[in-house]
Scaffold this active site. Structure first.
Site, mmCIF file in Angstrom:
data_model
loop_
_atom_site.group_PDB
_atom_site.id
_atom_site.type_symbol
_atom_site.label_atom_id
_atom_site.label_comp_id
_atom_site.label_asym_id
_atom_site.label_seq_id
_atom_site.Cartn_x
_atom_site.Cartn_y
_atom_site.Cartn_z
ATOM 1 N N HIS A 115 64.742 28.109 41.353
ATOM 2 C CA HIS A 115 65.531 28.541 42.506
ATOM 3 C C HIS A 115 65.534 27.420 43.544
ATOM 4 C CE1 HIS A 115 65.853 31.673 46.031
ATOM 5 N NE2 HIS A 115 66.885 30.841 45.987
ATOM 6 N N MET B 142 66.242 26.082 46.877
ATOM 7 C CA MET B 142 66.512 26.340 48.296
ATOM 8 C C MET B 142 66.565 24.983 48.981
ATOM 9 S SD MET B 142 64.123 29.706 48.848
ATOM 10 C CE MET B 142 63.065 29.447 47.432
ATOM 11 N N SER C 33 56.624 34.592 41.007
ATOM 12 C CA SER C 33 56.863 33.326 41.688
ATOM 13 C C SER C 33 55.562 32.554 41.786
ATOM 14 C CB SER C 33 57.412 33.569 43.096
ATOM 15 O OG SER C 33 57.394 32.369 43.847
ATOM 16 N N ASP D 7 64.886 38.622 45.065
ATOM 17 C CA ASP D 7 63.811 37.710 45.458
ATOM 18 C C ASP D 7 63.374 38.030 46.875
ATOM 19 O OD1 ASP D 7 62.052 35.644 45.879
ATOM 20 O OD2 ASP D 7 63.433 34.052 45.313
ATOM 21 N N MET E 3 68.673 37.559 48.053
ATOM 22 C CA MET E 3 67.451 37.392 48.836
ATOM 23 C C MET E 3 67.219 38.631 49.689
ATOM 24 S SD MET E 3 66.269 34.428 47.997
ATOM 25 C CE MET E 3 64.951 34.386 49.222
ATOM 26 N N HIS F 89 59.192 32.083 37.799
ATOM 27 C CA HIS F 89 60.101 31.733 38.885
ATOM 28 C C HIS F 89 59.506 30.591 39.704
ATOM 29 C CE1 HIS F 89 63.452 32.765 41.613
ATOM 30 N NE2 HIS F 89 62.625 32.468 42.600
ATOM 31 N N ASP G 203 60.086 28.364 43.036
ATOM 32 C CA ASP G 203 60.787 28.272 44.318
ATOM 33 C C ASP G 203 60.727 26.838 44.841
ATOM 34 O OD1 ASP G 203 61.693 30.979 44.930
ATOM 35 O OD2 ASP G 203 59.578 31.504 45.014
ATOM 36 N N MET H 125 61.739 24.276 47.721
ATOM 37 C CA MET H 125 62.125 24.259 49.130
ATOM 38 C C MET H 125 62.042 22.838 49.671
ATOM 39 S SD MET H 125 60.014 27.611 50.406
ATOM 40 C CE MET H 125 59.957 29.105 49.423
#
Length: 232
Positions: A70, A72, A12, A177, A141, A37, A39, A41
């Site tokens: 990913h 979120m 990540s 993750d 998760m 990866h 992330d 957010m």
């Protein structure tokens, strides 16, 4: 992307040097990672802010493996096209992020990406059953989403075992993750996971100027997971 169940390590970049993303990505790929990866957010669905489509577009030329994005965020649907156009190979949305996850998964595939479905630690797998033929990946998760460096939640091991049985012979990856280290990776591999996201556990001790520790960390996680996967 061809499908196989071999163990894949997906660092990540949330734990990378933000001022040197391109070089960091080149370093982890040279040191043997399988996916990259990202992330994303939003400070709304999770209590943190990170990246958007412009960052994904900027790093895309540096990613030679798989860009695993990913999301979120909530809502998800308005941003799918932008992340697809930014070069995402996989876009993962959370089951909990909106009322119409079926439509979201359709939109991700319609945009030309592989579709992932993420589950928070407190979410059961019952609702996944009717979505498995629409997904290419289920991300479990093993920490609460929003921050890196959290402690692994052991109750998720049983969830992954049940999910593995539910998936059967479908070509669906199980991604983990959160809290992955050489100690926790074997638990997840034995349960049936094949994609392991690791942030601080990969990037600790290294840098762009000294990337060798990245490779040592990746190899340690992979070896621990593969030893159990082979035995299973």
């Amino acid at each position: 992307m061809s499908f196989d169940r071999s163990i894949k390590i997906a660092p990540s970049i949330l734990s990378a040097d933000f001022a040197n993303f391109g070089a960091e990505i080149q370093a982890i790929e040279a040191q043997g990672c399988d996916w990259v990866h990202v992330d994303v957010m939003d400070g709304h669905f999770v209590p943190n802010l990170t990246f958007g489509p412009p960052l994904c577009k900027a790093i895309r030329p540096h990613v030679k493996t798989v860009m695993d994005v990913h999301l979120m965020i909530s809502p998800v649907d308005p941003y799918i096209e932008a992340f697809a156009e930014a070069g995402s190979d996989i876009i993962t949305a959370h089951l909990e992020a909106g009322p119409h996850i079926h439509r979201t998964l359709q939109a991700i595939r319609g945009a030309g990406c592989k579709a992932g479905l993420a589950l928070n630690p407190g979410t059961g797998i019952e609702d996944v059953d009717y979505l498995l033929d629409m997904v290419d990946l289920v991300c479990v998760m093993t920490v609460n989403p929003g921050f890196g460096g959290q402690k692994f939640i052991h109750s998720q091991v049983d969830k992954v075992k049940r999910l593995r049985a539910m998936i059967g012979d479908r070509p669906v990856h199980i991604e983990i993750d959160g809290g992955i280290t050489p100690d926790t990776a074997p638990l997840m591999a034995a349960a049936g996971a094949d994609v392991l996201v690791a942030g601080s556990a990969v990037f600790k001790g290294g840098s762009v100027s000294n990337p060798a520790p990245y490779g040592e960390n990746i190899r340690a996680i992979r070896a621990a997971a593969e030893a159990v996967a082979r035995a299973a």
